[in-house]
Design an enzyme around this catalytic site. Structure first.
Site, PDB file in Angstrom:
ATOM      1  CD  GLU A 105      32.000  37.069  51.410  1.00 19.03           C
ATOM      2  OE1 GLU A 105      33.162  37.257  51.811  1.00 19.03           O
ATOM      3  OE2 GLU A 105      31.714  36.993  50.201  1.00 19.03           O
ATOM      4  CG  ASP A 106      36.206  39.130  52.503  1.00 18.53           C
ATOM      5  OD1 ASP A 106      35.064  39.010  51.991  1.00 18.53           O
ATOM      6  OD2 ASP A 106      37.247  39.073  51.814  1.00 18.53           O
ATOM      7  CG  ASP A 109      32.634  46.614  46.586  1.00 18.70           C
ATOM      8  OD1 ASP A 109      32.136  47.702  46.861  1.00 18.70           O
ATOM      9  OD2 ASP A 109      33.514  46.463  45.711  1.00 18.70           O
ATOM     10  CG  PHE A 158      40.548  48.287  47.016  1.00 21.08           C
ATOM     11  CD1 PHE A 158      39.565  47.517  46.402  1.00 21.08           C
ATOM     12  CD2 PHE A 158      41.742  47.687  47.371  1.00 21.08           C
ATOM     13  CE1 PHE A 158      39.770  46.171  46.148  1.00 21.08           C
ATOM     14  CE2 PHE A 158      41.954  46.332  47.122  1.00 21.08           C
ATOM     15  CZ  PHE A 158      40.972  45.576  46.505  1.00 21.08           C
ATOM     16  NE  ARG A 171      44.601  36.793  49.957  1.00 17.99           N
ATOM     17  CZ  ARG A 171      43.432  37.042  49.361  1.00 17.99           C
ATOM     18  NH1 ARG A 171      42.431  37.500  50.069  1.00 17.99           N
ATOM     19  NH2 ARG A 171      43.278  36.813  48.078  1.00 17.99           N
TER      20      ARG A 171
HETATM   21  P1  IMP Z   1      31.273  42.093  45.620  1.00 18.77           P
HETATM   22  O1  IMP Z   1      30.869  40.933  44.770  1.00 18.77           O
HETATM   23  O2  IMP Z   1      31.474  43.350  44.809  1.00 18.77           O
HETATM   24  O3  IMP Z   1      30.401  42.328  46.818  1.00 18.77           O
HETATM   25  O4  IMP Z   1      32.745  41.813  46.091  1.00 18.77           O
HETATM   26  C1  IMP Z   1      33.054  40.890  47.018  1.00 18.77           C
HETATM   27  C2  IMP Z   1      34.528  40.527  46.953  1.00 18.77           C
HETATM   28  O5  IMP Z   1      35.326  41.546  46.298  1.00 18.77           O
HETATM   29  C3  IMP Z   1      35.051  40.426  48.354  1.00 18.77           C
HETATM   30  O6  IMP Z   1      34.833  39.149  48.903  1.00 18.77           O
HETATM   31  C4  IMP Z   1      36.504  40.783  48.165  1.00 18.77           C
HETATM   32  O7  IMP Z   1      37.233  39.632  47.778  1.00 18.77           O
HETATM   33  C5  IMP Z   1      36.512  41.773  47.013  1.00 18.77           C
HETATM   34  N1  IMP Z   1      36.532  43.168  47.510  1.00 18.77           N
HETATM   35  C6  IMP Z   1      35.534  44.085  47.463  1.00 18.77           C
HETATM   36  N2  IMP Z   1      35.910  45.245  48.028  1.00 18.77           N
HETATM   37  C7  IMP Z   1      37.193  45.068  48.441  1.00 18.77           C
HETATM   38  C8  IMP Z   1      38.147  45.926  49.120  1.00 18.77           C
HETATM   39  O8  IMP Z   1      37.904  47.098  49.468  1.00 18.77           O
HETATM   40  N3  IMP Z   1      39.369  45.354  49.361  1.00 18.77           N
HETATM   41  C9  IMP Z   1      39.690  44.086  49.014  1.00 18.77           C
HETATM   42  N4  IMP Z   1      38.832  43.255  48.401  1.00 18.77           N
HETATM   43  C10 IMP Z   1      37.589  43.749  48.110  1.00 18.77           C
HETATM   44 MG    MG Z   2      39.221  39.054  47.033  1.00 19.35          MG
END
Ligand code: IMP
Ligand code: MG
Length: 187
Positions: A105-106, A109, A158, A171
């Site tokens: 995973e990248d 959050d 962010f 990206r």
């Molecule tokens: P989560 O479900 O809130 O954990 O979010 C996961 C997804 O939200 C990631 O795979 C990203 O695509 C996007 N995301 C969350 N935080 C960021 C950020 O700081 N920058 C860009 N994309 C984010």
């Molecule tokens: Mg995204």
């Protein structure tokens, strides 16, 4: 996005420079190569944000492995928020039953996306399932996630670059950075 992205002028701050990213990826690749020695591994990456990390991580690993790709999107919410409702846009192309699987995973959050994905993949009966994330943003976590491999813990900001987007752009920045407040406001 109503304005044209500008790589030179839109970035307020570089949070993780390219050499620091590359050193961490090399370190994770070396660790994973030891931990999974003798166990052919399947890396499952989540498009599109994890693409650069996946590409670099797999080349930092010295053990045999296969890869598969999924794409998920969360419903609703603003561009910088996630709603927790996840839709599968692209599913696995091969079964992972009985396989050792590592999710690549990248960023984690709120954890809602990964929480959904972990439950989905567990349902396919892999031999093992672990998580490797480049970035961890624990400040906004809504569900507990056990992270097995973590690149960096970052503050609640962010970020863009190295796969991460704002309005689908940025990206391809080779580092992790933060955009100027006026750029975020303009989407
Ligand atoms: P989560 O479900 O809130 O954990 O979010 C996961 C997804 O939200 C990631 O795979 C990203 O695509 C996007 N995301 C969350 N935080 C960021 C950020 O700081 N920058 C860009 N994309 C984010
Ligand atoms: Mg995204």
């Amino acid at each position: 996005m109503h304005r044209t992205p500008d790589h030179t002028n839109d970035v307020a701050e570089v949070l993780i420079p390219e050499p620091v990213l590359q050193a961490k990826v090399a370190e994770l690749g070396a660790r994973l190569s030891i931990d999974y020695a003798g166990r052919p591994l399947t890396l499952v990456s989540v498009l599109k944000g994890s693409l650069p990390f996946m590409a670099d991580l797999m080349r930092a690993m010295t053990i045999p492995l296969t890869i598969d790709l999924m794409e998920v999107s969360s419903y609703g919410g603003a561009v910088t928020e996630t709603s927790g409702l996840v839709r599968i846009l692209k599913d696995l192309s091969k079964t992972i039953e009985g396989k050792d699987v590592l999710i690549v995973e990248d960023i984690i959050d709120t954890g809602l996306t990964l929480n959904y994905l972990v439950r989905y993949l567990r349902g396919k009966n892999p031999a093992s399932l672990r998580i490797c994330t480049l970035l961890d943003k624990p400040a906004r976590r809504l569900v507990e996630i056990d992270i097995d491999y973590r690149g960096f813990t970052i503050p609640d900001r962010f970020v863009v670059g190295y796969g991460l987007d704002y309005g689908e752009f940025y990206r391809n920045l080779p580092y992790i950075g933060v955009l100027k407040p006026e750029v975020y406001g303009a989407a």
